[in-house]
Design a protein around this motif. Structure first.
Motif, PDB file in Angstrom:
ATOM      1  N   ASP A  42      58.209  52.413  29.353  1.00  0.00           N
ATOM      2  CA  ASP A  42      58.401  51.835  30.680  1.00  0.00           C
ATOM      3  C   ASP A  42      57.685  52.657  31.745  1.00  0.00           C
ATOM      4  O   ASP A  42      57.054  52.103  32.648  1.00  0.00           O
ATOM      5  CB  ASP A  42      59.889  51.752  31.015  1.00  0.00           C
ATOM      6  N   ALA A  43      57.775  53.979  31.639  1.00  0.00           N
ATOM      7  CA  ALA A  43      57.120  54.840  32.618  1.00  0.00           C
ATOM      8  C   ALA A  43      55.601  54.713  32.517  1.00  0.00           C
ATOM      9  O   ALA A  43      54.904  54.640  33.534  1.00  0.00           O
ATOM     10  CB  ALA A  43      57.550  56.288  32.423  1.00  0.00           C
ATOM     11  N   ALA A  44      55.082  54.691  31.304  1.00  0.00           N
ATOM     12  CA  ALA A  44      53.636  54.552  31.130  1.00  0.00           C
ATOM     13  C   ALA A  44      53.153  53.221  31.686  1.00  0.00           C
ATOM     14  O   ALA A  44      52.095  53.149  32.329  1.00  0.00           O
ATOM     15  CB  ALA A  44      53.276  54.680  29.654  1.00  0.00           C
ATOM     16  N   SER A  45      53.921  52.169  31.468  1.00  0.00           N
ATOM     17  CA  SER A  45      53.538  50.852  31.995  1.00  0.00           C
ATOM     18  C   SER A  45      53.522  50.862  33.514  1.00  0.00           C
ATOM     19  O   SER A  45      52.636  50.275  34.144  1.00  0.00           O
ATOM     20  CB  SER A  45      54.508  49.776  31.490  1.00  0.00           C
ATOM     21  N   ALA A  46      54.507  51.532  34.128  1.00  0.00           N
ATOM     22  CA  ALA A  46      54.549  51.608  35.583  1.00  0.00           C
ATOM     23  C   ALA A  46      53.348  52.373  36.134  1.00  0.00           C
ATOM     24  O   ALA A  46      52.720  51.952  37.121  1.00  0.00           O
ATOM     25  CB  ALA A  46      55.847  52.263  36.041  1.00  0.00           C
ATOM     26  N   ILE A  47      53.003  53.481  35.489  1.00  0.00           N
ATOM     27  CA  ILE A  47      51.833  54.253  35.929  1.00  0.00           C
ATOM     28  C   ILE A  47      50.569  53.408  35.793  1.00  0.00           C
ATOM     29  O   ILE A  47      49.697  53.418  36.670  1.00  0.00           O
ATOM     30  CB  ILE A  47      51.694  55.556  35.119  1.00  0.00           C
ATOM     31  N   ARG A  48      50.449  52.667  34.700  1.00  0.00           N
ATOM     32  CA  ARG A  48      49.263  51.812  34.521  1.00  0.00           C
ATOM     33  C   ARG A  48      49.194  50.737  35.600  1.00  0.00           C
ATOM     34  O   ARG A  48      48.099  50.404  36.082  1.00  0.00           O
ATOM     35  CB  ARG A  48      49.283  51.164  33.134  1.00  0.00           C
ATOM     36  N   ARG A  49      50.344  50.183  35.986  1.00  0.00           N
ATOM     37  CA  ARG A  49      50.342  49.172  37.060  1.00  0.00           C
ATOM     38  C   ARG A  49      49.892  49.789  38.376  1.00  0.00           C
ATOM     39  O   ARG A  49      49.117  49.173  39.117  1.00  0.00           O
ATOM     40  CB  ARG A  49      51.738  48.553  37.211  1.00  0.00           C
ATOM     41  N   HIS A  50      50.348  50.997  38.653  1.00  0.00           N
ATOM     42  CA  HIS A  50      49.920  51.660  39.886  1.00  0.00           C
ATOM     43  C   HIS A  50      48.433  51.990  39.829  1.00  0.00           C
ATOM     44  O   HIS A  50      47.694  51.809  40.797  1.00  0.00           O
ATOM     45  CB  HIS A  50      50.739  52.933  40.111  1.00  0.00           C
ATOM     46  N   GLU A  51      47.981  52.473  38.669  1.00  0.00           N
ATOM     47  CA  GLU A  51      46.559  52.790  38.501  1.00  0.00           C
ATOM     48  C   GLU A  51      45.699  51.553  38.727  1.00  0.00           C
ATOM     49  O   GLU A  51      44.664  51.602  39.408  1.00  0.00           O
ATOM     50  CB  GLU A  51      46.332  53.359  37.098  1.00  0.00           C
ATOM     51  N   ARG A  52      46.152  50.425  38.189  1.00  0.00           N
ATOM     52  CA  ARG A  52      45.390  49.182  38.361  1.00  0.00           C
ATOM     53  C   ARG A  52      45.414  48.731  39.819  1.00  0.00           C
ATOM     54  O   ARG A  52      44.401  48.267  40.358  1.00  0.00           O
ATOM     55  CB  ARG A  52      45.993  48.085  37.465  1.00  0.00           C
ATOM     56  N   HIS A  53      46.567  48.878  40.451  1.00  0.00           N
ATOM     57  CA  HIS A  53      46.709  48.518  41.855  1.00  0.00           C
ATOM     58  C   HIS A  53      45.723  49.304  42.726  1.00  0.00           C
ATOM     59  O   HIS A  53      45.020  48.737  43.572  1.00  0.00           O
ATOM     60  CB  HIS A  53      48.153  48.794  42.296  1.00  0.00           C
ATOM     61  N   ILE A  54      45.639  50.602  42.492  1.00  0.00           N
ATOM     62  CA  ILE A  54      44.725  51.440  43.278  1.00  0.00           C
ATOM     63  C   ILE A  54      43.284  51.160  42.889  1.00  0.00           C
ATOM     64  O   ILE A  54      42.391  51.100  43.750  1.00  0.00           O
ATOM     65  CB  ILE A  54      45.060  52.930  43.092  1.00  0.00           C
ATOM     66  N   ARG A  55      43.031  50.960  41.599  1.00  0.00           N
ATOM     67  CA  ARG A  55      41.657  50.697  41.162  1.00  0.00           C
ATOM     68  C   ARG A  55      41.150  49.368  41.724  1.00  0.00           C
ATOM     69  O   ARG A  55      39.972  49.253  42.091  1.00  0.00           O
ATOM     70  CB  ARG A  55      41.584  50.716  39.628  1.00  0.00           C
ATOM     71  N   ASP A  56      42.023  48.364  41.807  1.00  0.00           N
ATOM     72  CA  ASP A  56      41.617  47.095  42.414  1.00  0.00           C
ATOM     73  C   ASP A  56      41.229  47.288  43.880  1.00  0.00           C
ATOM     74  O   ASP A  56      40.258  46.698  44.361  1.00  0.00           O
ATOM     75  CB  ASP A  56      42.747  46.072  42.313  1.00  0.00           C
ATOM     76  N   ARG A  57      42.000  48.098  44.594  1.00  0.00           N
ATOM     77  CA  ARG A  57      41.660  48.396  45.993  1.00  0.00           C
ATOM     78  C   ARG A  57      40.313  49.115  46.071  1.00  0.00           C
ATOM     79  O   ARG A  57      39.496  48.850  46.964  1.00  0.00           O
ATOM     80  CB  ARG A  57      42.753  49.235  46.640  1.00  0.00           C
ATOM     81  N   TYR A  58      40.085  50.029  45.133  1.00  0.00           N
ATOM     82  CA  TYR A  58      38.807  50.740  45.102  1.00  0.00           C
ATOM     83  C   TYR A  58      37.653  49.772  44.861  1.00  0.00           C
ATOM     84  O   TYR A  58      36.621  49.831  45.547  1.00  0.00           O
ATOM     85  CB  TYR A  58      38.816  51.808  44.005  1.00  0.00           C
ATOM     86  N   GLU A  59      37.791  48.881  43.886  1.00  0.00           N
ATOM     87  CA  GLU A  59      36.696  47.962  43.552  1.00  0.00           C
ATOM     88  C   GLU A  59      36.336  47.091  44.765  1.00  0.00           C
ATOM     89  O   GLU A  59      35.148  46.865  45.041  1.00  0.00           O
ATOM     90  CB  GLU A  59      37.062  47.085  42.359  1.00  0.00           C
ATOM     91  N   LEU A  60      37.337  46.604  45.471  1.00  0.00           N
ATOM     92  CA  LEU A  60      37.062  45.789  46.655  1.00  0.00           C
ATOM     93  C   LEU A  60      36.372  46.621  47.726  1.00  0.00           C
ATOM     94  O   LEU A  60      35.367  46.172  48.307  1.00  0.00           O
ATOM     95  CB  LEU A  60      38.367  45.204  47.201  1.00  0.00           C
ATOM     96  N   ARG A  61      36.875  47.810  47.989  1.00  0.00           N
ATOM     97  CA  ARG A  61      36.268  48.662  49.007  1.00  0.00           C
ATOM     98  C   ARG A  61      34.841  49.049  48.624  1.00  0.00           C
ATOM     99  O   ARG A  61      33.946  49.079  49.477  1.00  0.00           O
ATOM    100  CB  ARG A  61      37.117  49.917  49.205  1.00  0.00           C
TER     101      ARG A  61
END
Length: 341
Positions: free
Chosen positions: A252-271
């Motif tokens: 569960d913790a690893a999945s949460a970290i991956r969701r946050h990583e994806r959330h930030i990476r998506d923001r990076y890709e757009l920027r």
């Protein structure tokens, strides 16, 4: 006979170009009887921050002002303060903000924690001087925050004002940081608090939250925390990737970290796409998208969301800006017992 409060907390203030606010921040820190040290790190300011900070000394011998000749970032400033301090407990105060009277006493009345944070009141800069008397009283309602809850509380969503749990300013036990060799990641200029707390939780830290409010965060349009570079986003999602490889985590913790990583990476890709468009033109940006198909959902979705954002109501109680209404908003929702007298 009155028993003096133990002075066992070091309050760390990293400051850059904070001449207008540093006196208030220092005064609120020195007013706490539990404060053994108040360490101000002037992080390469181009104004009179260091001199103004020294002028705020109350003569108790607790204030120490250190100046960096060049800006090194808040993580480096806080790490230096930790290194030169002696107190067993560490508190962070941003140079724009201030403590409300009795904050440390309220937190120190709780036990069973390695990190403990209280509620934050977001206050418009024009209302800061009169805010203390208008802060609501909340029952403490202590609860422990686990890694999954912490990470999920840092994933912002479109149409919702910022309200990340990472904004909380916990009191930290030095012994836990030392035992686990934890310090702020000096490569980060964005999310350095989130990263430290996430790594601590991954190593088993007990992070307690109480809902009583002792921290006032002043909202200004030119706040440094409200702006960041595209590279800062990349470093933050890379920090998530490091947590995934360095710490044994539950699924569960690893999945949460991956969701946050994806959330930030998506923001990076757009920027990054928008940076390319502005710097080298549409064709270069489109070429990046075509050669990086994995980034396309974030780019397309982000552009569509930006175009339609004005049609969606904002919902959270923790705003980016409050305007001139004088309203006070709180990070943690809790039942109000009564207004302060």
């Amino acid at each position: 006979m009155t028993v003096a409060a133990p002075t066992n907390v070091c309050i760390i203030i990293a400051a850059k170009n904070a001449t207008d606010t540093i006196t208030r921040a220092i005064a609120s820190a020195l007013a706490e009887p539990e404060a053994a040290e108040v360490i101000v790190i002037d992080d390469g300011s181009t104004d009179d921050t260091a001199r103004t900070a020294r002028a705020a000394d109350d003569g108790s011998g607790r204030l120490n002002v250190v100046r960096f000749e060049e800006n090194r970032g808040p993580a480096a400033a806080r790490n230096h303060a930790i290194a030169i301090s002696q107190s067993p407990l560490l508190a962070v105060l941003d140079a724009d903000d201030f403590f409300l009277p009795g904050r440390l006493r309220q937190m120190l009345s709780e036990d069973g924690w390695d990190f403990i944070a209280d509620n934050i009141a977001f206050i418009d800069a024009s209302q800061a001087e009169t805010a203390d008397g208008r802060i609501s009283r909340f029952t403490a309602s202590p609860r422990l925050l686990d890694l999954v809850g912490f990470v999920e509380g840092n994933i912002s969503r479109r149409g919702v004002r910022r309200g990340e749990i990472g904004f909380l300013k916990p009191l930290m036990r030095r012994s836990f940081l030392e035992n686990h060799r934890l310090r702020y990641n000096e490569d980060l200029r964005l999310g350095e608090d989130y990263d430290l707390y996430a790594r601590a939780l991954a190593k088993g830290a007990r992070y307690k939250i109480i809902h009583s409010c002792g921290y006032a965060a002043v909202v200004r349009g030119n706040s440094l925390s409200g702006s960041h570079r595209t590279a800062d986003l990349r470093r933050l999602y890379e920090a998530d990737q490091a947590i995934l490889t360095e710490s044994p985590l539950s699924s569960d913790a690893a999945s949460a970290i991956r969701r946050h990583e994806r959330h930030i990476r998506d923001r990076y890709e757009l920027r990054h796409f928008l940076d390319l468009k502005n710097q080298t033109g549409y064709m270069s940006a489109i070429g990046y998208g075509l050669t990086n198909p994995g980034a396309l959902p974030a780019i397309v979705g982000g552009i569509l969301a930006d175009k339609t954002e004005r049609f969606r109501p904002r919902q959270s109680s923790a705003p980016v800006a409050l305007g001139g209404s004088g309203a006070i908003r709180y990070l943690l929702e809790a039942p109000v017992a009564e207004p302060r007298e």
